[in-house]
Design a protein around this motif. Structure first.
Motif, mmCIF file in Angstrom:
data_model
loop_
_atom_site.group_PDB
_atom_site.id
_atom_site.type_symbol
_atom_site.label_atom_id
_atom_site.label_comp_id
_atom_site.label_asym_id
_atom_site.label_seq_id
_atom_site.Cartn_x
_atom_site.Cartn_y
_atom_site.Cartn_z
ATOM 1 N N TRP A 44 0.795 -1.221 0.000
ATOM 2 C CA TRP A 44 0.000 0.000 0.000
ATOM 3 C C TRP A 44 0.829 1.274 0.000
ATOM 4 N N TRP A 45 2.146 1.161 0.138
ATOM 5 C CA TRP A 45 2.988 2.354 0.105
ATOM 6 C C TRP A 45 3.622 2.564 -1.261
ATOM 7 N N SER A 46 3.295 1.695 -2.222
ATOM 8 C CA SER A 46 3.748 1.925 -3.592
ATOM 9 C C SER A 46 2.821 2.944 -4.253
ATOM 10 N N HIS A 47 3.315 3.586 -5.282
ATOM 11 C CA HIS A 47 2.505 4.626 -5.922
ATOM 12 C C HIS A 47 1.253 4.042 -6.579
ATOM 13 N N ASP A 48 1.377 2.912 -7.250
ATOM 14 C CA ASP A 48 0.227 2.321 -7.946
ATOM 15 C C ASP A 48 -0.915 1.981 -7.004
ATOM 16 N N ALA A 49 -0.598 1.687 -5.749
ATOM 17 C CA ALA A 49 -1.643 1.312 -4.792
ATOM 18 C C ALA A 49 -2.568 2.465 -4.465
ATOM 19 N N GLY A 50 -2.158 3.679 -4.816
ATOM 20 C CA GLY A 50 -3.040 4.816 -4.605
ATOM 21 C C GLY A 50 -4.294 4.765 -5.449
ATOM 22 N N HIS A 51 -4.286 3.941 -6.500
ATOM 23 C CA HIS A 51 -5.494 3.704 -7.300
ATOM 24 C C HIS A 51 -6.378 2.739 -6.505
ATOM 25 N N LEU A 52 -6.997 3.248 -5.473
ATOM 26 C CA LEU A 52 -7.672 2.396 -4.494
ATOM 27 C C LEU A 52 -8.734 1.493 -5.097
ATOM 28 N N LEU A 53 -9.549 2.027 -5.993
ATOM 29 C CA LEU A 53 -10.632 1.214 -6.550
ATOM 30 C C LEU A 53 -10.085 0.052 -7.368
ATOM 31 N N GLU A 54 -9.020 0.307 -8.124
ATOM 32 C CA GLU A 54 -8.407 -0.770 -8.900
ATOM 33 C C GLU A 54 -7.835 -1.840 -7.969
ATOM 34 N N MET A 55 -7.190 -1.415 -6.889
ATOM 35 C CA MET A 55 -6.603 -2.367 -5.950
ATOM 36 C C MET A 55 -7.669 -3.183 -5.226
ATOM 37 N N MET A 56 -8.719 -2.503 -4.780
ATOM 38 C CA MET A 56 -9.725 -3.170 -3.967
ATOM 39 C C MET A 56 -10.590 -4.125 -4.773
ATOM 40 N N PHE A 57 -10.745 -3.840 -6.088
ATOM 41 C CA PHE A 57 -11.563 -4.723 -6.916
ATOM 42 C C PHE A 57 -10.737 -5.758 -7.658
ATOM 43 N N GLY A 58 -9.448 -5.798 -7.397
ATOM 44 C CA GLY A 58 -8.640 -6.915 -7.878
ATOM 45 C C GLY A 58 -7.902 -6.718 -9.174
ATOM 46 N N TRP A 59 -8.008 -5.566 -9.833
ATOM 47 C CA TRP A 59 -7.285 -5.340 -11.090
ATOM 48 C C TRP A 59 -5.931 -4.722 -10.760
ATOM 49 N N ARG A 60 -4.980 -5.553 -10.352
ATOM 50 C CA ARG A 60 -3.758 -5.055 -9.736
ATOM 51 C C ARG A 60 -2.517 -5.199 -10.622
ATOM 52 N N ILE A 61 -2.650 -5.759 -11.799
ATOM 53 C CA ILE A 61 -1.464 -5.959 -12.645
ATOM 54 C C ILE A 61 -0.896 -4.609 -13.054
ATOM 55 N N ASN A 62 -1.721 -3.762 -13.631
ATOM 56 C CA ASN A 62 -1.339 -2.391 -13.964
ATOM 57 C C ASN A 62 -2.588 -1.533 -13.865
ATOM 58 N N PRO A 63 -2.737 -0.782 -12.778
ATOM 59 C CA PRO A 63 -3.974 -0.023 -12.568
ATOM 60 C C PRO A 63 -4.231 1.021 -13.646
ATOM 61 N N HIS A 64 -3.197 1.415 -14.390
ATOM 62 C CA HIS A 64 -3.377 2.428 -15.423
ATOM 63 C C HIS A 64 -4.209 1.916 -16.600
ATOM 64 N N PHE A 65 -4.355 0.595 -16.686
ATOM 65 C CA PHE A 65 -5.169 0.012 -17.753
ATOM 66 C C PHE A 65 -6.452 -0.602 -17.201
ATOM 67 N N GLY A 66 -6.768 -0.304 -15.950
ATOM 68 C CA GLY A 66 -7.976 -0.826 -15.338
ATOM 69 C C GLY A 66 -9.215 -0.067 -15.763
ATOM 70 N N LEU A 67 -10.358 -0.648 -15.464
ATOM 71 C CA LEU A 67 -11.639 -0.080 -15.870
ATOM 72 C C LEU A 67 -11.854 1.311 -15.277
ATOM 73 N N PHE A 68 -11.566 1.475 -13.993
ATOM 74 C CA PHE A 68 -11.791 2.769 -13.345
ATOM 75 C C PHE A 68 -10.884 3.848 -13.922
ATOM 76 N N HIS A 69 -9.642 3.472 -14.220
ATOM 77 C CA HIS A 69 -8.697 4.445 -14.756
ATOM 78 C C HIS A 69 -9.114 4.900 -16.145
ATOM 79 N N ILE A 70 -9.534 3.961 -16.976
ATOM 80 C CA ILE A 70 -9.985 4.311 -18.332
ATOM 81 C C ILE A 70 -11.239 5.177 -18.266
ATOM 82 N N ALA A 71 -12.188 4.793 -17.405
ATOM 83 C CA ALA A 71 -13.412 5.587 -17.251
ATOM 84 C C ALA A 71 -13.093 6.997 -16.765
#
Length: 224
Positions: free
Chosen positions: A77-104
């Motif tokens: 949780w102290w990595s920068h990518d983990a700040g994408h909370l919705l991506e982390m909490m819903f399980g899309w953790r490979i690269n949050p920048h390509f997750g559904l919430f990020h694209i939306a």
């Protein structure tokens, strides 16, 4: 924090990103009146709070760290990518920048800035000609620029939700509602019955679906 993967403390990056987005919004909105500056200033405060947590200090992660680590033990949780909370909490953790919430979020942010730009252009032209703006985007909603600001904020909340920005969001929405009502009182005083007819055919913030898809005539035709 001295963890090797600690992704914060980058205050210069926070400052640069906040400045870029504020200047970008300024280039679209071009505030002129005191009311414009109030709405733009509130939006700027939202942006500063967002990037301060995104790159400076992760207050939200710090406050929620116990709960997050107990419910999602596999996430650093102290990595920068983990700040994408919705991506982390819903399980899309490979690269949050390509997750559904990020694209939306990018879609909403882009649409918001487009509304701000188009709304300001149409309003500026109508003010220059001393006419009521009723065509184009103003044939769909009466306050497209405030819609734009709200869409941008929702987009950022999907991408990087924080305690501060979540707390600021409803306050800013109420502020924009009050500013819109003040503008409508001024327009009513200036344009009278023409503006009354306009308000009966065009909603303030959410467009009618039929009008949105071009199934009905322009608002200006309704007033003739």
């Amino acid at each position: 924090m001295t963890h090797i993967d600690y992704g914060y403390g980058l205050w210069g990056l926070a400052l640069v990103n906040a400045a870029v987005f504020i200047l970008f919004a300024f280039s679209f909105f071009k505030p002129a009146t005191k009311r414009d500056w109030r709405s733009f200033g509130a939006f700027s405060a939202f942006i500063v709070a967002l990037f301060a947590e995104m790159y400076g200090f992760p207050l939200t992660i710090f406050v929620l760290s116990g709960w997050l680590q107990s419910h999602f033990p596999g996430v650093n949780w102290w990595s920068h990518d983990a700040g994408h909370l919705l991506e982390m909490m819903f399980g899309w953790r490979i690269n949050p920048h390509f997750g559904l919430f990020h694209i939306a979020s990018f879609v909403l942010i882009g649409a918001g800035f487009w509304l701000i730009a188009v709304g300001w252009t149409a309003l500026h032209e109508s003010q220059r000609r001393h006419k009521l703006a009723t065509t184009g985007i103003y044939g769909l909603v009466r306050h497209p620029q405030y819609d734009g600001f709200v869409l941008v904020m929702v987009g950022f909340l999907l991408q990087w939700p924080t305690i501060l920005t979540l707390a600021m969001f409803p306050v800013l929405v109420v502020m924009y509602l009050r500013l819109a009502r003040a503008e409508e009182r001024e327009a009513l005083a200036e344009f009278g019955d023409a503006y009354r007819r306009y308000t009966k055919t065009v909603p303030p913030f959410v467009p009618h679906l039929a009008r949105l898809f071009g199934a009905t005539r322009d608002a200006s035709a309704d007033q003739q």
